[in-house]
Design an enzyme around this catalytic site. Sequence first.
Site, PDB file in Angstrom:
ATOM      1  N   GLU A 151      -1.250  42.255  13.105  1.00 58.33           N
ATOM      2  CA  GLU A 151      -0.323  41.153  12.893  1.00 58.33           C
ATOM      3  C   GLU A 151      -0.746  39.828  13.519  1.00 58.33           C
ATOM      4  O   GLU A 151      -0.225  38.774  13.146  1.00 58.33           O
ATOM      5  CB  GLU A 151       1.061  41.513  13.432  1.00 58.33           C
ATOM      6  CG  GLU A 151       1.164  41.599  14.943  1.00 58.33           C
ATOM      7  CD  GLU A 151       2.592  41.886  15.411  1.00 58.33           C
ATOM      8  OE1 GLU A 151       3.113  41.068  16.179  1.00 58.33           O
ATOM      9  OE2 GLU A 151       3.170  42.914  15.017  1.00 58.33           O
ATOM     10  N   ARG A 163       5.486  48.450  18.630  1.00 51.69           N
ATOM     11  CA  ARG A 163       4.154  47.858  18.550  1.00 51.69           C
ATOM     12  C   ARG A 163       3.459  48.399  17.303  1.00 51.69           C
ATOM     13  O   ARG A 163       3.526  49.590  16.997  1.00 51.69           O
ATOM     14  CB  ARG A 163       3.328  48.181  19.805  1.00 51.69           C
ATOM     15  CG  ARG A 163       3.748  47.380  21.038  1.00 51.69           C
ATOM     16  CD  ARG A 163       3.419  45.911  20.876  1.00 51.69           C
ATOM     17  NE  ARG A 163       3.768  45.109  22.045  1.00 51.69           N
ATOM     18  CZ  ARG A 163       4.913  44.440  22.178  1.00 51.69           C
ATOM     19  NH1 ARG A 163       5.827  44.503  21.216  1.00 51.69           N
ATOM     20  NH2 ARG A 163       5.134  43.705  23.255  1.00 51.69           N
ATOM     21  N   HIS A 200       8.051  40.421  12.966  1.00 55.30           N
ATOM     22  CA  HIS A 200       8.232  40.472  14.421  1.00 55.30           C
ATOM     23  C   HIS A 200       9.399  39.586  14.860  1.00 55.30           C
ATOM     24  O   HIS A 200       9.274  38.746  15.756  1.00 55.30           O
ATOM     25  CB  HIS A 200       6.952  40.047  15.148  1.00 55.30           C
ATOM     26  CG  HIS A 200       6.788  40.708  16.487  1.00 55.30           C
ATOM     27  ND1 HIS A 200       5.624  41.306  16.902  1.00 55.30           N
ATOM     28  CD2 HIS A 200       7.665  40.876  17.516  1.00 55.30           C
ATOM     29  CE1 HIS A 200       5.783  41.798  18.120  1.00 55.30           C
ATOM     30  NE2 HIS A 200       7.021  41.544  18.505  1.00 55.30           N
TER      31      HIS A 200
END
Length: 334
Positions: free
Chosen positions: A263, A234, A295
């Site tokens: 993000e 994360r 991601h």
Amino acid sequence: MRVAFFSTKSYDKESFKHYLPDHTHELTFFEPNLDSKTIALAAGFDTICSFVNDLLDEKILTKLSELGVKNIVLRCAGYNQVDLKKASELGLKICRVPAYSPEAVAEHALALLMTLSRKTHKAYNRVRDNNFSIDGLTGFNIHGKTAGIIGTGAIGKAFCKIMLGIGCKVLAYDIYENEELKSLGVTYLPREELFAQSEIISLHCPLTPETFHLINPKSLSKMKDEVVLINTSRGALIDTKAVIKALKKRKVGNLGIDVYEQEEDLFFQNLSEEILLDEQIARLMTFPNVLITGHQAFLTNEALAQIAKITLQNLDELAAGGELTNEVKWKSKE
């Protein structure tokens, strides 16, 4: 069940439609993220399906409840984006996908590390320009290095095994020590000692109030010079401003991240024709020793299949009204 999917891409639709014939749910796919501007799309649905950057704070959950939504299924393992206390107060059921492919994420962490260690991304770009010079491409061996793994759940465990296989000395920190990993040669240490001894540090822990900005000025000061940091967990585990300063001072020798603390306004979007307004990530991208991916660590065929299967199973259990295998509940600290 009538389910509204948010933050959907073509690969989501393909994987869910492949397994949908075995289920009776009606799925509607929306491309936008779930936020205050798009929440009206949830009207008429009893369930929504969300992803990592969908906003599920107190206001959004309250509005969802007012719209008649009863259930929220997450297409991810993490649930730090959900206000669980408010969801409990509203009677909203929350389910997640606790594990889809630990190896997919662990292998991506390895890909980031190996790319940084041998500068293969730079070599690829050179060769495409008919530049076969290898000046400036000197790397470093991973074999023989000390790797510190923060978090040894399913993904961290998989990454520990990878690093052992490469020939690293593997240190680990977790609240719960894994006996199998210890038998394989992994040494558990207090976090501060791991920071001090590791040449490579990879983050595989959830984002909680206790792990927010785990990588910060204080923890960075304890690390070796030229330490390699990898984060596929994360984004907010890392204090970006602190890491930028550490990169400038060469305290951090290499940084590989698949996640970023801001993000939600960037990742999963094509912004190639836009001006990048996020100054921190723009600054990170100026460093030659920083590698950023958007991601995608989870993005394998195998992982997508598991996400679809488990999410549809969660929907089946919600529809049946019985026990929920993957329910996430708020736990009072009192």
